[in-house]
Design a protein around this motif. Structure first.
Motif, mmCIF file in Angstrom:
data_model
loop_
_atom_site.group_PDB
_atom_site.id
_atom_site.type_symbol
_atom_site.label_atom_id
_atom_site.label_comp_id
_atom_site.label_asym_id
_atom_site.label_seq_id
_atom_site.Cartn_x
_atom_site.Cartn_y
_atom_site.Cartn_z
ATOM 1 N N MET A 99 -16.757 8.371 43.245
ATOM 2 C CA MET A 99 -15.483 8.612 42.578
ATOM 3 C C MET A 99 -15.397 7.760 41.325
ATOM 4 O O MET A 99 -15.258 6.544 41.407
ATOM 5 C CB MET A 99 -14.329 8.289 43.513
ATOM 6 N N GLU A 100 -15.511 8.417 40.189
ATOM 7 C CA GLU A 100 -15.364 7.711 38.927
ATOM 8 C C GLU A 100 -13.885 7.631 38.584
ATOM 9 O O GLU A 100 -13.057 8.335 39.170
ATOM 10 C CB GLU A 100 -16.165 8.429 37.847
ATOM 11 N N SER A 101 -13.535 6.788 37.625
ATOM 12 C CA SER A 101 -12.118 6.568 37.318
ATOM 13 C C SER A 101 -11.409 7.854 36.905
ATOM 14 O O SER A 101 -10.228 8.016 37.171
ATOM 15 C CB SER A 101 -11.959 5.495 36.246
ATOM 16 N N GLY A 102 -12.107 8.788 36.286
ATOM 17 C CA GLY A 102 -11.507 10.067 35.917
ATOM 18 C C GLY A 102 -11.171 10.942 37.113
ATOM 19 O O GLY A 102 -10.431 11.920 36.984
ATOM 20 N N ASP A 103 -11.693 10.604 38.288
ATOM 21 C CA ASP A 103 -11.414 11.365 39.512
ATOM 22 C C ASP A 103 -10.121 10.935 40.195
ATOM 23 O O ASP A 103 -9.676 11.579 41.127
ATOM 24 C CB ASP A 103 -12.572 11.208 40.519
ATOM 25 N N PHE A 104 -9.542 9.819 39.745
ATOM 26 C CA PHE A 104 -8.333 9.308 40.384
ATOM 27 C C PHE A 104 -7.111 9.989 39.786
ATOM 28 O O PHE A 104 -6.951 10.043 38.576
ATOM 29 C CB PHE A 104 -8.186 7.792 40.216
ATOM 30 N N GLY A 105 -6.253 10.471 40.660
ATOM 31 C CA GLY A 105 -4.977 11.016 40.242
ATOM 32 C C GLY A 105 -3.866 10.191 40.853
ATOM 33 O O GLY A 105 -4.118 9.198 41.544
ATOM 34 N N LEU A 106 -2.655 10.609 40.625
ATOM 35 C CA LEU A 106 -1.511 9.909 41.195
ATOM 36 C C LEU A 106 -1.386 10.294 42.663
ATOM 37 O O LEU A 106 -1.339 11.467 42.996
ATOM 38 C CB LEU A 106 -0.239 10.286 40.430
ATOM 39 N N GLY A 107 -1.357 9.318 43.546
ATOM 40 C CA GLY A 107 -1.263 9.563 44.989
ATOM 41 C C GLY A 107 -2.525 9.095 45.682
ATOM 42 O O GLY A 107 -3.242 8.244 45.195
ATOM 43 N N ALA A 108 -2.801 9.662 46.840
ATOM 44 C CA ALA A 108 -3.976 9.267 47.610
ATOM 45 C C ALA A 108 -5.240 9.804 46.946
ATOM 46 O O ALA A 108 -5.258 10.921 46.438
ATOM 47 C CB ALA A 108 -3.878 9.793 49.037
ATOM 48 N N ILE A 109 -6.311 8.998 46.954
ATOM 49 C CA ILE A 109 -7.572 9.508 46.441
ATOM 50 C C ILE A 109 -8.073 10.587 47.381
ATOM 51 O O ILE A 109 -7.681 10.658 48.540
ATOM 52 C CB ILE A 109 -8.609 8.390 46.215
ATOM 53 N N ARG A 110 -8.926 11.446 46.888
ATOM 54 C CA ARG A 110 -9.279 12.673 47.610
ATOM 55 C C ARG A 110 -10.040 12.446 48.914
ATOM 56 O O ARG A 110 -10.001 13.275 49.805
ATOM 57 C CB ARG A 110 -10.056 13.610 46.699
ATOM 58 N N ASP A 111 -10.763 11.328 49.015
ATOM 59 C CA ASP A 111 -11.583 11.094 50.202
ATOM 60 C C ASP A 111 -11.114 9.847 50.944
ATOM 61 O O ASP A 111 -10.654 8.890 50.336
ATOM 62 C CB ASP A 111 -13.051 10.917 49.798
ATOM 63 N N LEU A 112 -11.285 9.875 52.252
ATOM 64 C CA LEU A 112 -10.947 8.708 53.078
ATOM 65 C C LEU A 112 -11.937 7.583 52.810
ATOM 66 O O LEU A 112 -13.112 7.832 52.509
ATOM 67 C CB LEU A 112 -11.019 9.077 54.558
ATOM 68 N N ASN A 113 -11.477 6.351 52.962
ATOM 69 C CA ASN A 113 -12.424 5.241 52.870
ATOM 70 C C ASN A 113 -13.216 5.161 54.180
ATOM 71 O O ASN A 113 -13.001 5.954 55.095
ATOM 72 C CB ASN A 113 -11.724 3.922 52.515
ATOM 73 N N ALA A 114 -14.118 4.213 54.274
ATOM 74 C CA ALA A 114 -14.994 4.113 55.445
ATOM 75 C C ALA A 114 -14.262 3.690 56.721
ATOM 76 O O ALA A 114 -14.817 3.764 57.806
ATOM 77 C CB ALA A 114 -16.152 3.171 55.159
#
Length: 178
Positions: A88-103
């Motif tokens: 996930m590069e910084s351009g992939d971040f939007g407002l709210g939860a990031i698209r994938d769960l962390n580990a």
């Protein structure tokens, strides 16, 4: 044919170990055995705290280092909370939860303050999109503390008792774990 490596970039573990300013987190990776995970094919995203950030976290937790944690699972959960098993590069971040769960299986929340990206309303990304052979690294200014209590536990333990009616409602309806 002999397989050729496309990239001369370091894998995440090599990057962390090659930079003294991340040695505390590198030690944490080694202690938890997760350095081997970040040495293999990814992709991964690592939110990486500096030594200064780790020391501030230890001070906040009233310990000298990760070795002083009485809960041995906490050290591993700290690392897993900073790791997303996708790139996930910084351009992939939007407002709210990031698209994938962390580990750990949790969503990290993002918001913006001007051009700054803030994680979990607390930690700012201070160096973005450091490419590694097996993913990307974002350096952060605060440790992402793992969630250890449910919302119900937090509000029911509130010393001001401000949420007593709400917690009673959760208890009556059986929705405490929701």
């Amino acid at each position: 044919l002999i397989w050729e490596v496309d990239s001369q970039k370091q894998v995440i573990t090599e990057f962390v170990n090659a930079h003294d300013e991340y040695s505390d987190f590198g030690d944490l990776l080694a202690e938890t055995g997760l350095n081997s995970l970040l040495s293999v094919r990814g992709p991964f995203t690592l939110f990486l705290p500096t030594n200064e950030v780790m020391q501030a976290y230890y001070t906040e937790k009233n310990v000298n280092s990760y070795l002083d944690f009485t809960d041995t699972l906490l050290a591993k959960n700290i690392v897993l909370n900073h790791l997303v098993p996708s790139k996930m590069e910084s351009g992939d971040f939007g407002l709210g939860a990031i698209r994938d769960l962390n580990a750990l299986g949790d969503y990290l929340v993002t918001e913006f303050d001007g051009s700054d990206i803030i994680l979990n309303k607390y930690s700012k990304i201070i160096d973005r999109d450091i490419e590694a052979a097996n993913g990307v690294i974002h350096v952060i200014d605060k440790v992402l503390d793992p969630v250890t209590k449910s919302v119900y536990q937090l509000i029911s333990e509130d010393p001001s008792n401000s949420y007593s009616l709400f917690t009673a409602g959760l208890e009556v309806t059986g929705l405490m774990d929701t």
